[in-house]
Design an enzyme around this catalytic site. Structure first.
Site, PDB file in Angstrom:
ATOM      1  N   LEU A 232     -26.353   9.376  -3.642  1.00 47.42           N
ATOM      2  CA  LEU A 232     -25.283   8.387  -3.532  1.00 47.42           C
ATOM      3  C   LEU A 232     -23.965   9.098  -3.799  1.00 47.42           C
ATOM      4  O   LEU A 232     -23.896   9.995  -4.642  1.00 47.42           O
ATOM      5  CB  LEU A 232     -25.476   7.269  -4.564  1.00 47.42           C
ATOM      6  CG  LEU A 232     -26.518   6.196  -4.273  1.00 47.42           C
ATOM      7  CD1 LEU A 232     -26.722   5.319  -5.504  1.00 47.42           C
ATOM      8  CD2 LEU A 232     -26.103   5.332  -3.088  1.00 47.42           C
ATOM      9  N   ASP A 233     -22.903   8.694  -3.099  1.00 53.60           N
ATOM     10  CA  ASP A 233     -21.578   9.254  -3.356  1.00 53.60           C
ATOM     11  C   ASP A 233     -21.180   8.996  -4.808  1.00 53.60           C
ATOM     12  O   ASP A 233     -21.626   8.008  -5.411  1.00 53.60           O
ATOM     13  CB  ASP A 233     -20.532   8.599  -2.445  1.00 53.60           C
ATOM     14  CG  ASP A 233     -20.784   8.880  -0.976  1.00 53.60           C
ATOM     15  OD1 ASP A 233     -21.352   9.940  -0.667  1.00 53.60           O
ATOM     16  OD2 ASP A 233     -20.403   8.035  -0.146  1.00 53.60           O
ATOM     17  N   PRO A 234     -20.315   9.853  -5.390  1.00 56.33           N
ATOM     18  CA  PRO A 234     -19.834   9.588  -6.751  1.00 56.33           C
ATOM     19  C   PRO A 234     -19.253   8.186  -6.912  1.00 56.33           C
ATOM     20  O   PRO A 234     -19.461   7.531  -7.936  1.00 56.33           O
ATOM     21  CB  PRO A 234     -18.761  10.671  -6.959  1.00 56.33           C
ATOM     22  CG  PRO A 234     -19.236  11.808  -6.107  1.00 56.33           C
ATOM     23  CD  PRO A 234     -19.842  11.153  -4.887  1.00 56.33           C
TER      24      PRO A 234
ATOM     25  N   ARG B 210     -19.974   4.780   4.808  1.00 57.02           N
ATOM     26  CA  ARG B 210     -18.561   5.158   4.938  1.00 57.02           C
ATOM     27  C   ARG B 210     -18.176   5.340   6.403  1.00 57.02           C
ATOM     28  O   ARG B 210     -17.080   4.967   6.821  1.00 57.02           O
ATOM     29  CB  ARG B 210     -18.293   6.463   4.180  1.00 57.02           C
ATOM     30  CG  ARG B 210     -18.173   6.293   2.684  1.00 57.02           C
ATOM     31  CD  ARG B 210     -17.875   7.616   2.005  1.00 57.02           C
ATOM     32  NE  ARG B 210     -18.997   8.547   2.099  1.00 57.02           N
ATOM     33  CZ  ARG B 210     -18.883   9.810   2.495  1.00 57.02           C
ATOM     34  NH1 ARG B 210     -17.713  10.282   2.873  1.00 57.02           N
ATOM     35  NH2 ARG B 210     -19.937  10.605   2.516  1.00 57.02           N
TER      36      ARG B 210
END
Length: 314
Positions: free
Chosen positions: A46-48, A180
């Site tokens: 997962l992205d930060p 995104r």
């Protein structure tokens, strides 16, 4: 002299509710330390910025993490219209600002185009690799490299809210889908640009949302164990889900003791009615102890591919 292993041979899956602001690998290392696990691996970064479900496999469960990497995912996302960033989320720099002239009808029509199968070009700010390096390393240096489009499937995309310049959606999608990128593409279709301001993964495979635990909860249990002078594993290990939950969708073959022994020594065995063309979840005995994953080979026998190695704690 045998090398002493660092950590204990604990097996299972913990459903971490990843907090925002840290990388998936940082979260993984924290969980590994809390459980004092010998081995650990996550099942899709997962992205930060993102929060939510990050299944972490401990011990022998790491052998089956690929099945979770390949599974469907569910997300809740909030997008801000009118601003495009270099990372397609609010962690990046705003590179373009445009007026928002969008009505509900236009928004729903654009969202509808994402349903079903499509080709998606991954963001430069992703962990996919090009010539051995993650794409984000090139992106941070301002270098654009070629990326191949990938087949993705959006099974469901639901518009929950549209207020001013904010859009909130729920997405059920196949592996490898970049939310995104969907938001960035949506912004371009709308003619105003967009980026992600909130992203939460709410589902991986069939894991229940309510089984997620936070790092705070794990640390509290660790502190409680120290206060109560009990082994931390007494409080932590009950949170682990069985390792075969990573492969619960696979067809099962149940083996008797004699065949189990052969399989555990790497031998293919004949099993009447074993399904072909798919990985198989192998269990043993009446208790249906999970022992690994197999496939039917060219001889029509069940051939072990990944086996669970059972070890007691020292």
């Amino acid at each position: 002299m045998a090398r002493r292993r660092k950590g204990r041979p604990i097996n299972g899956v913990i459903l971490l509710d990843k907090p925002t602001g840290i990388s998936s690998n940082d979260a993984l290392q924290k969980v590994k330390r809390i459980f004092f696990a010998e081995k650990a691996g996550h099942t899709g970064a997962l992205d930060p910025l993102a929060t939510g479900m990050l299944p972490i496999c401990l011990g022998e469960a790491t052998k089956f993490s690929q099945f979770l990497l390949d599974s469907d995912k569910r997300y809740r996302v909030i997008a801000k219209l009118g601003e495009r960033t270099d990372t397609s989320d609010s962690d990046g720099e705003v590179v373009e600002t445009r007026p928002v002239d969008v009505n509900l009808e236009k928004l729903e029509a654009c969202i509808d185009t994402f349903r079903g199968e499509s080709d998606q070009v991954p963001s430069m700010f992703s962990a996919l690799k090009y010539q051995g390096k993650p794409l984000y390393e090139y992106a941070r240096k301002g270098i654009e490299v070629p990326r191949e489009s990938r087949k993705i499937t959006v099974y469901e995309i639901i518009l929950h809210r549209f207020e001013g310049d904010e859009v909130e959606m729920e997405v059920h999608c196949s592996k490898g889908t970049y939310i995104r990128t969907i938001v960035d593409d949506l912004g371009e279709m709308l003619g105003c640009g967009a980026h992600v301001t909130m992203l939460r993964r709410t589902g991986v495979a069939k894991y229940p949302y309510e089984k997620m635990v936070t790092l705070e909860q794990l640390n509290e249990l660790l502190e409680q164990a120290h206060r109560d002078e009990v082994a931390p594993k007494e409080l932590l290990d009950p949170l682990l889900l069985p390792m075969d939950t990573a492969v619960e969708d696979l067809p099962e073959v149940n083996l008797k003791a004699e065949l189990t022994n052969l399989v555990q020594h790497g031998m293919p065995v004949q099993v009447l009615g074993a399904p072909e063309g798919t990985p198989i979840r192998m269990t043993s005995g009446e208790d249906k102890l999970f022992i690994g994953v197999a496939e039917v080979n060219d001889d029509g026998k069940v051939a072990p591919k990944r086996l669970v190695v059972f070890r007691d704690e020292e």
